[in-house]
Design a protein around this motif. Sequence first.
Motif, PDB file in Angstrom:
ATOM      1  N   GLU A 168       0.817  -1.077   0.043  1.00  0.00           N
ATOM      2  CA  GLU A 168      -0.037  -0.052   0.237  1.00  0.00           C
ATOM      3  C   GLU A 168       1.105   1.361   0.046  1.00  0.00           C
ATOM      4  O   GLU A 168       1.886   1.215   0.503  1.00  0.00           O
ATOM      5  CB  GLU A 168      -0.921  -0.048   1.255  1.00  0.00           C
ATOM      6  N   SER A 207      -1.394  -4.743  -1.127  1.00  0.00           N
ATOM      7  CA  SER A 207      -1.189  -5.631   0.091  1.00  0.00           C
ATOM      8  C   SER A 207      -1.438  -4.505   1.171  1.00  0.00           C
ATOM      9  O   SER A 207      -0.636  -3.633   1.225  1.00  0.00           O
ATOM     10  CB  SER A 207       0.004  -6.325   0.293  1.00  0.00           C
ATOM     11  N   ALA A 208      -2.705  -4.638   1.935  1.00  0.00           N
ATOM     12  CA  ALA A 208      -2.585  -3.476   2.657  1.00  0.00           C
ATOM     13  C   ALA A 208      -1.848  -3.688   4.059  1.00  0.00           C
ATOM     14  O   ALA A 208      -1.640  -4.668   4.331  1.00  0.00           O
ATOM     15  CB  ALA A 208      -4.202  -3.410   3.260  1.00  0.00           C
ATOM     16  N   ASP A 209      -1.581  -2.532   4.920  1.00  0.00           N
ATOM     17  CA  ASP A 209      -0.937  -2.676   5.822  1.00  0.00           C
ATOM     18  C   ASP A 209      -1.809  -3.256   7.110  1.00  0.00           C
ATOM     19  O   ASP A 209      -2.703  -2.125   7.569  1.00  0.00           O
ATOM     20  CB  ASP A 209      -0.137  -1.366   6.173  1.00  0.00           C
ATOM     21  N   ARG A 210      -1.418  -4.029   7.836  1.00  0.00           N
ATOM     22  CA  ARG A 210      -2.503  -4.605   8.663  1.00  0.00           C
ATOM     23  C   ARG A 210      -2.073  -3.845  10.131  1.00  0.00           C
ATOM     24  O   ARG A 210      -0.931  -3.425  10.232  1.00  0.00           O
ATOM     25  CB  ARG A 210      -2.393  -6.151   8.850  1.00  0.00           C
ATOM     26  N   ALA A 211      -3.014  -3.518  10.790  1.00  0.00           N
ATOM     27  CA  ALA A 211      -3.012  -3.078  12.138  1.00  0.00           C
ATOM     28  C   ALA A 211      -2.054  -4.071  13.165  1.00  0.00           C
ATOM     29  O   ALA A 211      -2.257  -5.419  12.878  1.00  0.00           O
ATOM     30  CB  ALA A 211      -4.508  -2.726  12.813  1.00  0.00           C
ATOM     31  N   LEU A 219      -1.166  -6.713  16.192  1.00  0.00           N
ATOM     32  CA  LEU A 219      -2.005  -7.631  16.969  1.00  0.00           C
ATOM     33  C   LEU A 219      -1.363  -7.774  18.219  1.00  0.00           C
ATOM     34  O   LEU A 219       0.075  -7.752  18.410  1.00  0.00           O
ATOM     35  CB  LEU A 219      -1.911  -8.888  16.208  1.00  0.00           C
ATOM     36  N   ASP A 240       3.503  -7.130  14.254  1.00  0.00           N
ATOM     37  CA  ASP A 240       2.970  -6.385  12.992  1.00  0.00           C
ATOM     38  C   ASP A 240       4.023  -6.768  11.673  1.00  0.00           C
ATOM     39  O   ASP A 240       4.864  -7.438  11.971  1.00  0.00           O
ATOM     40  CB  ASP A 240       3.189  -4.771  13.204  1.00  0.00           C
ATOM     41  N   ASP A 241       3.317  -6.450  10.755  1.00  0.00           N
ATOM     42  CA  ASP A 241       3.688  -6.961   9.508  1.00  0.00           C
ATOM     43  C   ASP A 241       5.039  -6.379   9.235  1.00  0.00           C
ATOM     44  O   ASP A 241       5.931  -7.020   8.456  1.00  0.00           O
ATOM     45  CB  ASP A 241       2.677  -7.006   8.511  1.00  0.00           C
ATOM     46  N   ASP A 253       2.047   1.137  15.049  1.00  0.00           N
ATOM     47  CA  ASP A 253       3.171   0.694  14.046  1.00  0.00           C
ATOM     48  C   ASP A 253       3.656   1.563  13.599  1.00  0.00           C
ATOM     49  O   ASP A 253       3.552   2.940  14.075  1.00  0.00           O
ATOM     50  CB  ASP A 253       2.539  -0.251  13.241  1.00  0.00           C
ATOM     51  N   ARG A 262       3.641   2.909  10.441  1.00  0.00           N
ATOM     52  CA  ARG A 262       2.897   3.242   9.219  1.00  0.00           C
ATOM     53  C   ARG A 262       3.021   4.792   8.995  1.00  0.00           C
ATOM     54  O   ARG A 262       2.898   5.444   9.922  1.00  0.00           O
ATOM     55  CB  ARG A 262       1.458   2.575   9.270  1.00  0.00           C
ATOM     56  N   GLN A 291      -0.927   3.184  12.796  1.00  0.00           N
ATOM     57  CA  GLN A 291      -2.490   2.334  13.180  1.00  0.00           C
ATOM     58  C   GLN A 291      -2.185   2.074  14.538  1.00  0.00           C
ATOM     59  O   GLN A 291      -0.969   1.732  14.817  1.00  0.00           O
ATOM     60  CB  GLN A 291      -2.347   1.243  12.394  1.00  0.00           C
TER      61      GLN A 291
END
Length: 738
Positions: free
Chosen positions: A204, A274-278, A280, A308-309, A375, A377, A382
């Motif tokens: 993203e 590919s979205a940046d996930r929040a 966990l 986080d990714d 994260d 981002r 996020q």
Amino acid sequence: MTAATILAGKLRSARTRRALDLALCLLPWALVAAAWAWRMQGLVIALAVAAAVGIAVIVVAWRSARRLDHAWLARRLNATRSDMDDSADLLFVSGESLNGLQRLQQARLRERIETTSGPELGPAWSARRLLLSALAALLALIAIGLWPRAQSGARDLEALSPAPQVAALPGQPRLIEQGLRIDPPAYTRLPPRSEPTLEGRVPENARLRWNLRFEPQPSAVELVFHDDQRLALARQSDGRWSAERVLTKPALYRIVASGAPEAQTRRLYRLDVSADRAPLLRVLEPDRGLSLMSAGQRSWPLEFEASDDYGLAANAQLRITLAQGSGENITFREQRLSLRGTGTTTQKRYAQRLDLASLGFASGDDLIVQLSVDDNRSPKLQTALSPSLILRWPADLGSEATGLDGMVKTTLPAYFRSQRQIIIDAEALIAQRRKLDEARFIERSDAIGVDQRLLRLRYGQFLGEESEGAPQLPTNDRDEPEPHDEPGQAHDQHAPAEKGQAANSAPEQHDEHAHTPKPAAPSFGEEGPVLEQFGHTHDHAEAATLLDPDTRKLLKAALDEMWQSELHLRQGHPQQALPYAYKALGFIKKVQQATRIYLARVGPELPPIDESRRLSGERAGLARRGERLAAANATDPLLESLWRDLEQSTRTTEPPPIDYTGLQRWLREHESRVPDPLAFAAAFDALRNEPECRRCRAELRRLLWPLLTRPPASVSRRGQGDAVDQRYFEALQQEARR
């Protein structure tokens, strides 16, 4: 030459040999590191790595050679020359600190050093180690040479690959080379890469750069996306056509060059994002959301794990809220702590031990904590929040209280545990039997039995049972004197004894269903006289009219099982109480499923009729008889009409026209409703390019079906039947006319 000069020369020679030996062993690996850097990153990085590794080898060799000092030389002389008489250490000691015998021995040793050369003192060359190191380095160099070279630098990333061949007429611009460079956002720490096919999956907010080459050169080139956005490409000095764009969502696009063949212009390229996930966030300690304060506890350990990714922020925020007070007088105090996690960039652990005394945590308070993690981002972070964790210090329910607060504490329990929770607690106690001593085991079993008793009394109220062992409201400061006692003596002499006797006999009266033969005189604030004055009491089970007889029977059976469960729990035998607890739970479930409820028979309380409006002719507020129900409009008439047109096109040879402009507008406005907007847009575009394609229509219908509104349920009209049924119905109608 003097002995000191000879020994100094031998020491320098030994140090030189040691340094050369170690350098020769390490230099092949410096060459390996430089070759790997050249293979992966290029010549400039390789030269820098070679210089750094060479300096490191020199430093290591020099430090290893410096370890050869006078003590080492003395040990070597004693080991290699027998004429040193194991006294070589005297050669490096000043004569002033020696006695006469030691000075004489020192002079003899120096004379022997000056007259006899002796063997070489330096360390021997490690030929075997040098050979093994060289062979291993050679194998590593061969592996590096065979390893596929990674793309490095802007020039390699922008290298063009051959494009698929497309049939074109003479003079038509044809795409001969293509390349797509992808630069992920800096915070992802992903390396740039190149896609030779002009499509793929990108992170993203990645920056894309298209590089195209045509032959012959067109006058203009642009990219047309599925949402009608256009991106013009600029011609470079080397003949390439380039353009850049930051991609935030998936897209379909085509390359439109002036005068290009139609097959090349119609081809679609797909770019997924590919979205940046929040982040966990998981709670490791404590293992439950609500924790009760234990005896002697001074701190509260907390531990969280976040992942986080792409990466987490360096610090996390722990919000601590302290709730104090009760009733309507509750105050909140909040503070925040910054926690620094341990671990990798993408996975960290946060641990903190809270000091309860420094926070002002006291009896009756609640301590609530929640961790928030960000994260990396960019440009907008996020945040992930953990569940709220509560540490509760229960208030002392037996303490003295006054007023309404005291009445609530003495007459009502805080909460009732369910029958299922009692079973869970009993099974957990049985599992911990070996870890607890006898007294502690019986105490916990008795506590569960008390919960069983409170639950039994709660359900017993539905059968009209009396409240057993209910404490009296502490609203009367002194007891009423007995008729035969003198005023002022009854309370002073007998009140303490009566209170102690009542406290000791209350459980026995509860268990044996004993009742006092003569009730005490009513006093102000007691619940019994209040109920007798303003309500009615259920002294007998038959007086309860809330439930039907079958439901009352089931509830009575559940209470009997609760009696047995309570009996064994209070005696310290939870394993014997479980069968009865399970039976009670089964009866309670049946009671909850009962459907018939009887209410007390009372007369209807209808509002009085307003006689003033009778025969007045006023029609205000009355519905109009001429108004009819209007048909509901379809939620998406465009989709329904498109579905009908596609259905007709499969039955007729001439398909009806399709509103492509309206469908494209609907797709832009309702993109979130479509599971795969790009697939829908691709099918829509294929049908627009080939209106006669039946396969394209079938594919669009398949994607359109989940988007249609489900029709409401309706009663279908009964069929007319066959000829026999028709004659039968006509005979019935003729019979009815007679």
